[in-house]
Design an enzyme around this catalytic site. Structure first.
Site: not given
Length: 450
Positions: A110, A274
């Site tokens: 992300d 991430h």
């Protein structure tokens, strides 16, 4: 000692303790204070200004500003009018926490692209792994990703060319349960416009910031209306809390604990991490790949782990159907296979072609059977490589034509010359711009070659 002397001494001590503290100005905007002047943004700390620290990301206070990046769209027209047919078997507008394909595992990243994303792509290339990236449009410390004066469009194109799955993660990372319906919609539509500017398509997969997207807030209803698959996770590494060499083991332990738990109903795992954190790139990801393989998991994208054909991952921005108006129209450029007839079984699951014997003619998914064996109605299905034996196809003129979907070469009589920046036709018949496409074996009659 007299009481008043004790009070005096205590007061003097407190005053002395504050002499060396820096002076702080009071906030000038925010709750109980008011709004900034027009054109200025109220920062999270309560200051008015126009810098990225004031206007960027989700920290700009919307209630006290008129110029937060959240409300400023990227260039171009809105994508709100794009047609959003809900095709395929993957549900829309409801949380999806795990893979449905047995023993699959989807690594997801992300908040990018960011400083470490290119390094992440290098690593995934070395490991021969495809992942899914949930991309955020504009960050407080990074301009919007469709700004061609920056490196980010090229990073995203490389990501797509490498075969990774690209999905949406909102425009400025607002908590969608804490904003009104107008901001919810702008967070989605503005990010779509940026995708359109870079790729010419918008994604159908979405992950909410902080995984916050409830029924009560209207968020899940919006996801359904806009035609998005809402992706959650079965394993959250919490890598953002453990981004130092000393703490990275905590993220590894969380991953290992999760992978040792069998997914419900024999499916697979969706893992949340991430690509904006250095330790995730340099430490965690290789561990996750090795551990997954050691436990018998097959590493795939989210779309693949849900059994969704790649053609369903993105939407054409014009949204219009390209299915021929006549339900019986076929092309004359191929003689392989019989003409579509009513003797074929209409596809019940979007698959088509010789492997299944299903026809797309009259199916709920579209009348065209793509080269890859899936029904649809966009140029990706109805154009280059379309199988007219199992559905309708767009008419093809004699000779070499422009590819509609990246398939190219002698086998398709299709050229990459006008296929965006992917102008080279690889030896295997795919448009691209890498050395593999443009170098040795590149088909010069069907595009450019180095």
């Amino acid at each position: 000692m007299y009481p008043f002397l004790s009070v005096l001494l205590l007061g003097s001590t407190a005053l002395a303790a504050t002499i060396d503290l820096p002076l702080r100005k009071r906030a000038v905007c925010g709750p109980g204070i008011g709004s900034c002047a027009p054109g200025l943004c109220c920062s999270q700390a309560g200051w008015c200004g126009t810098s990225p620290a004031h206007c960027g990301g989700s920290s700009c206070q919307l209630e006290y500003s008129d110029s937060c990046d959240t409300v400023i769209p990227p260039p171009g027209s809105s994508t709100e009018d794009v047609a959003r047919d809900q095709i395929g078997s993957v549900p829309y507008g409801v949380r999806i926490r795990q893979c449905t394909e047995p023993k699959t595992l989807a690594l997801t990243f992300d908040d990018g692209p960011y400083d470490y994303t290119s390094e992440m792509l290098d690593l995934l290339d070395d490991l021969d792994v495809k992942a899914t990236f949930f991309v955020q449009g504009s960050r407080i410390n990074r301009p919007r990703f469709d700004d061609e004066s920056t490196q980010w469009p090229a990073v995203l194109r490389r990501m797509h060319d490498a075969g990774h799955h690209i999905a949406s993660h909102t425009w400025t990372h607002r908590n969608l349960n804490q904003v009104d319906s107008d901001i919810q919609r702008s967070e989605i539509i503005h990010n779509e416009m940026a995708f359109r500017n870079v790729f010419g398509w918008i994604p159908t997969y979405f992950r909410a910031p902080f995984l916050e997207c409830s029924v009560a807030s209207g968020c899940q209803g919006l996801m359904n209306a806009l035609g998005y698959h809402l992706i959650d996770a079965s394993i959250d590494t919490k890598d953002y809390e453990n981004n130092t060499p000393a703490l990275a083991q905590i993220a590894k332990d969380r991953f290992l604990t999760g992978i040792l738990q069998d997914p419900a109903e024999g499916g697979g795992h969706i893992v949340l991490a991430h690509d904006v954190h250095q330790q995730t790139v340099t430490n965690l990801t290789e561990f996750m790949v090795g551990t997954s393989l050691a436990h018998g998991y097959r590493l795939v994208t989210v779309g693949e782990c849900l059994g969704d054909p790649k053609e369903n991952w993105y939407r054409d921005v014009d949204g219009g159907s390209t299915t021929p108006t006549s339900a019986t129209t076929t092309t004359t450029t191929s003689s392989s296979g019989p003409e579509p007839t009513s003797t074929f079984i209409i596809s019940p699951d979007q698959t088509c072609g010789g492997a299944t014997g299903y026809t797309c003619q009259g199916s709920a998914f579209g009348n065209c059977c793509s080269f890859y064996g899936y029904c649809g109605s966009s140029p990706s299905y109805c154009g280059t490589g379309c199988d007219n034996a199992f559905g309708s196809c767009l008419p093809q003129s004699p000779g070499i034509s422009d590819t509609t979907n990246g398939l190219c070469g002698e086998a398709f009589q299709a050229s990459c010359a006008n296929y965006g920046d992917k102008k080279c036709c690889s030896p295997h018949g795919y448009c691209g711009n890498s050395a593999t496409h443009c170098g040795v074996g590149c088909q010069s009659l069907f595009g450019e070659c180095n």
